[in-house]
Scaffold this motif. Structure first.
Motif, PDB file in Angstrom:
ATOM      1  N   MET A 327      17.093  53.078  42.716  1.00  0.00           N
ATOM      2  CA  MET A 327      15.643  53.211  42.846  1.00  0.00           C
ATOM      3  C   MET A 327      15.221  54.670  42.959  1.00  0.00           C
ATOM      4  O   MET A 327      14.281  55.106  42.306  1.00  0.00           O
ATOM      5  N   LEU A 328      15.927  55.420  43.796  1.00  0.00           N
ATOM      6  CA  LEU A 328      15.576  56.836  43.967  1.00  0.00           C
ATOM      7  C   LEU A 328      15.793  57.603  42.661  1.00  0.00           C
ATOM      8  O   LEU A 328      15.054  58.526  42.338  1.00  0.00           O
ATOM      9  N   ASN A 329      16.801  57.201  41.900  1.00  0.00           N
ATOM     10  CA  ASN A 329      17.053  57.826  40.599  1.00  0.00           C
ATOM     11  C   ASN A 329      15.936  57.564  39.609  1.00  0.00           C
ATOM     12  O   ASN A 329      15.687  58.359  38.720  1.00  0.00           O
ATOM     13  N   ASN A 330      15.295  56.403  39.734  1.00  0.00           N
ATOM     14  CA  ASN A 330      14.256  56.027  38.777  1.00  0.00           C
ATOM     15  C   ASN A 330      12.868  56.525  39.152  1.00  0.00           C
ATOM     16  O   ASN A 330      11.905  56.230  38.462  1.00  0.00           O
ATOM     17  N   LEU A 331      12.784  57.246  40.261  1.00  0.00           N
ATOM     18  CA  LEU A 331      11.502  57.880  40.607  1.00  0.00           C
ATOM     19  C   LEU A 331      11.602  59.355  40.243  1.00  0.00           C
ATOM     20  O   LEU A 331      12.687  59.928  40.237  1.00  0.00           O
ATOM     21  N   SER A 332      10.462  59.964  39.934  1.00  0.00           N
ATOM     22  CA  SER A 332      10.523  61.376  39.544  1.00  0.00           C
ATOM     23  C   SER A 332       9.728  62.263  40.503  1.00  0.00           C
ATOM     24  O   SER A 332       9.528  63.438  40.250  1.00  0.00           O
ATOM     25  N   SER A 333       9.285  61.671  41.622  1.00  0.00           N
ATOM     26  CA  SER A 333       8.437  62.443  42.549  1.00  0.00           C
ATOM     27  C   SER A 333       9.278  63.383  43.411  1.00  0.00           C
ATOM     28  O   SER A 333      10.488  63.229  43.516  1.00  0.00           O
ATOM     29  N   ASP A 334       8.612  64.342  44.038  1.00  0.00           N
ATOM     30  CA  ASP A 334       9.319  65.242  44.964  1.00  0.00           C
ATOM     31  C   ASP A 334       9.565  64.549  46.303  1.00  0.00           C
ATOM     32  O   ASP A 334      10.601  64.710  46.916  1.00  0.00           O
ATOM     33  N   GLU A 335       8.544  63.780  46.736  1.00  0.00           N
ATOM     34  CA  GLU A 335       8.675  63.091  48.023  1.00  0.00           C
ATOM     35  C   GLU A 335       8.477  61.595  47.847  1.00  0.00           C
ATOM     36  O   GLU A 335       7.718  61.156  46.984  1.00  0.00           O
ATOM     37  N   VAL A 336       9.179  60.820  48.685  1.00  0.00           N
ATOM     38  CA  VAL A 336       9.009  59.365  48.641  1.00  0.00           C
ATOM     39  C   VAL A 336       8.681  58.852  50.038  1.00  0.00           C
ATOM     40  O   VAL A 336       8.975  59.511  51.034  1.00  0.00           O
ATOM     41  N   GLN A 337       8.064  57.671  50.054  1.00  0.00           N
ATOM     42  CA  GLN A 337       7.762  57.036  51.337  1.00  0.00           C
ATOM     43  C   GLN A 337       8.496  55.703  51.412  1.00  0.00           C
ATOM     44  O   GLN A 337       8.489  54.942  50.450  1.00  0.00           O
ATOM     45  N   LEU A 338       9.167  55.474  52.534  1.00  0.00           N
ATOM     46  CA  LEU A 338       9.837  54.189  52.757  1.00  0.00           C
ATOM     47  C   LEU A 338       9.107  53.499  53.901  1.00  0.00           C
ATOM     48  O   LEU A 338       9.040  54.032  55.007  1.00  0.00           O
ATOM     49  N   GLU A 339       8.521  52.335  53.597  1.00  0.00           N
ATOM     50  CA  GLU A 339       7.777  51.593  54.624  1.00  0.00           C
ATOM     51  C   GLU A 339       8.594  50.384  55.059  1.00  0.00           C
ATOM     52  O   GLU A 339       9.151  49.674  54.215  1.00  0.00           O
ATOM     53  N   MET A 340       8.668  50.173  56.373  1.00  0.00           N
ATOM     54  CA  MET A 340       9.463  49.057  56.896  1.00  0.00           C
ATOM     55  C   MET A 340       8.715  48.380  58.030  1.00  0.00           C
ATOM     56  O   MET A 340       7.882  48.992  58.680  1.00  0.00           O
ATOM     57  N   SER A 341       9.035  47.089  58.253  1.00  0.00           N
ATOM     58  CA  SER A 341       8.457  46.418  59.415  1.00  0.00           C
ATOM     59  C   SER A 341       9.561  46.082  60.407  1.00  0.00           C
ATOM     60  O   SER A 341       9.530  46.494  61.545  1.00  0.00           O
ATOM     61  N   MET A 342      10.591  45.350  59.917  1.00  0.00           N
ATOM     62  CA  MET A 342      11.693  44.954  60.808  1.00  0.00           C
ATOM     63  C   MET A 342      13.009  45.084  60.048  1.00  0.00           C
ATOM     64  O   MET A 342      13.008  45.096  58.820  1.00  0.00           O
ATOM     65  N   PRO A 343      14.142  45.157  60.781  1.00  0.00           N
ATOM     66  CA  PRO A 343      15.434  45.325  60.110  1.00  0.00           C
ATOM     67  C   PRO A 343      15.820  44.187  59.172  1.00  0.00           C
ATOM     68  O   PRO A 343      16.709  44.342  58.356  1.00  0.00           O
ATOM     69  N   ASN A 344      15.144  43.036  59.285  1.00  0.00           N
ATOM     70  CA  ASN A 344      15.495  41.932  58.387  1.00  0.00           C
ATOM     71  C   ASN A 344      14.431  41.690  57.309  1.00  0.00           C
ATOM     72  O   ASN A 344      14.466  40.693  56.610  1.00  0.00           O
ATOM     73  N   ARG A 345      13.462  42.601  57.230  1.00  0.00           N
ATOM     74  CA  ARG A 345      12.420  42.479  56.195  1.00  0.00           C
ATOM     75  C   ARG A 345      12.590  43.577  55.166  1.00  0.00           C
ATOM     76  O   ARG A 345      13.105  44.655  55.467  1.00  0.00           O
ATOM     77  N   ALA A 346      12.133  43.313  53.939  1.00  0.00           N
ATOM     78  CA  ALA A 346      12.325  44.270  52.850  1.00  0.00           C
ATOM     79  C   ALA A 346      11.667  45.618  53.142  1.00  0.00           C
ATOM     80  O   ALA A 346      10.621  45.681  53.796  1.00  0.00           O
ATOM     81  N   GLY A 347      12.298  46.669  52.647  1.00  0.00           N
ATOM     82  CA  GLY A 347      11.706  48.008  52.725  1.00  0.00           C
ATOM     83  C   GLY A 347      10.960  48.291  51.429  1.00  0.00           C
ATOM     84  O   GLY A 347      11.366  47.832  50.354  1.00  0.00           O
ATOM     85  N   ILE A 348       9.863  49.033  51.525  1.00  0.00           N
ATOM     86  CA  ILE A 348       9.072  49.348  50.325  1.00  0.00           C
ATOM     87  C   ILE A 348       9.131  50.841  50.057  1.00  0.00           C
ATOM     88  O   ILE A 348       8.779  51.657  50.908  1.00  0.00           O
ATOM     89  N   LEU A 349       9.587  51.169  48.863  1.00  0.00           N
ATOM     90  CA  LEU A 349       9.755  52.566  48.476  1.00  0.00           C
ATOM     91  C   LEU A 349       8.672  52.932  47.464  1.00  0.00           C
ATOM     92  O   LEU A 349       8.515  52.239  46.449  1.00  0.00           O
ATOM     93  N   THR A 350       7.904  53.992  47.742  1.00  0.00           N
ATOM     94  CA  THR A 350       6.873  54.417  46.785  1.00  0.00           C
ATOM     95  C   THR A 350       6.910  55.936  46.635  1.00  0.00           C
ATOM     96  O   THR A 350       7.234  56.652  47.589  1.00  0.00           O
TER      97      THR A 350
END
Length: 372
Positions: A327-350
């Motif tokens: 996923m990180l390879n397929n982004l071209s931005s300088d900075e990314v944000q990883l959003e999480m709620s709990m350790p058993n819920r999906a993380g969202i990378l933007t």
């Protein structure tokens, strides 16, 4: 039937079409290129029954006709020629004779009418997009599509067109990518699932294309027309899973970090992870991100500390490092944000930057259970 064509011009077109041909075909005729000549216009086609692609070339000729020429043999021959005009003559004894500056080469051909006809789309809907935009949408999503034959709908990319914009989604149940363009609209609502093979072909051809691509589609087929080429493919039949339902809406823990630094760190640490689970652990507290991995069987372990911008509760979450790296390879931005709620819920990378106006990428990665 006779025509004259430039060797490198012909080779360039045939190499693209060659991507359609399977290594092992059920029908022997599919091992051929179909050449259809209409005076100065030569149309060459290749097919594997699911996908058919044809390109139109300008040649010197005043004859008509159609023949099927063995693809592998023709490509191997053309690759060895320097730039020069080649003369193709269809002889009576079922051979095509190619004359170059230095010699003559005869290939057996099959009758053109044995070649399967491309599907004609009845009553299609139509959308026009720029070639490079479509290529970006494909490359941003195709890597996350599944390879499971038991779930064919997840082995393609889901196209969703509406008056609000175009959305492309792919998932293999471990990771999901949603790519949206709000700056391009479709006239009517449509949804279809495109298989990987034609998408990979389009991605390669359209990567730097400034031309418009016309996409026509109905229930069962899609047709892409651009420059001098047409690609028609059968769509994957079935209903795509409700992907919106799996994207968590409330994610209070937000981590912002330099993408390259994060990617390199994950790559390094993952070398020490378990070879079957590829598990890495992210431990976030304050402005510090701790990335670690351990392979208990071999007593290998690694740990790195990075500074980051983090808002939320201290937490630990485990991910499969291969998915995160992809996923990180397929982004071209300088900075990314990883959003999480709990350790058993999906993380969202933007991505935080590097997108055009109206362009959005959301990547979702499922966590793995940490063994304490």
């Amino acid at each position: 039937m006779k025509f004259i064509v430039s060797s490198t011009y012909l080779l360039k077109q045939l190499q693209v079409l060659g991507g359609v041909i399977n290594n092992s075909n059920t029908l022997p005729i599919l091992d051929n290129f179909l050449f259809e000549l209409d005076n100065n216009t030569l149309t060459v086609s290749a097919s594997d029954l699911e996908t058919t692609m044809s390109s139109t070339l300008d040649v010197e000729s005043d004859s008509n006709g159609s023949v099927a020429i063995p693809a592998r043999l023709l490509l191997d021959t053309l690759k060895t020629f320097p730039e020069q005009p080649l003369t193709f003559v269809v002889e009576e004894n079922n051979t095509v004779e190619i004359s170059s500056n230095h010699g003559k080469y005869a290939l057996a051909y099959a009758e053109g009418n044995e070649f399967p006809k491309a599907v004609a789309l009845e009553d299609p809907s139509k959308t026009v997009v720029m070639g490079d935009v479509l290529a970006t949408a494909i490359s941003k999503t195709i890597f996350a599509a599944g390879n499971d034959d038991l779930r064919p709908v997840m082995s393609g990319v889901f196209f969703q067109f509406s008056q609000q914009g175009l959305t492309f989604v792919s998932t293999d149940a471990h990771k999901l990518v949603k790519y949206t363009r709000e700056d391009i609209k479709a006239n009517e609502v449509a949804e279809f699932i495109m298989p990987k093979k034609p998408l990979n072909l389009l991605k390669g051809i359209l990567a730097a294309s400034e031309d418009e691509v016309s996409i026509e589609y109905n229930e069962s087929n899609a047709k892409f027309t651009f420059e001098n080429s047409v690609l028609i493919c059968r769509l994957i039949d079935g209903k795509y899973p409700n992907y919106e339902a799996v994207i968590p809406k409330e994610n209070p823990n937000k981590l912002v970090i330099d993408r390259t630094q994060f990617l390199n760190s994950v790559k390094r640490v993952s070398i020490f992870s378990n070879k079957t689970t590829h598990q890495i652990r992210l431990k976030i507290a304050g402005a510090e991100l701790n990335i670690s991995a351990e392979d208990i069987d071999y007593s290998n372990k690694a740990e790195e500390r990075l500074t980051c911008d983090y808002q939320g509760d201290d937490m630990q979450i485990g991910f499969n490092s291969r998915f995160l790296t992809e996923m990180l390879n397929n982004l071209s931005s300088d900075e990314v944000q990883l959003e999480m709620s709990m350790p058993n819920r999906a993380g969202i990378l933007t991505p935080i930057d590097g997108l055009d106006d109206g362009e959005h990428v959301t990547m979702l990665v499922m966590p793995v259970m940490l063994n304490s």
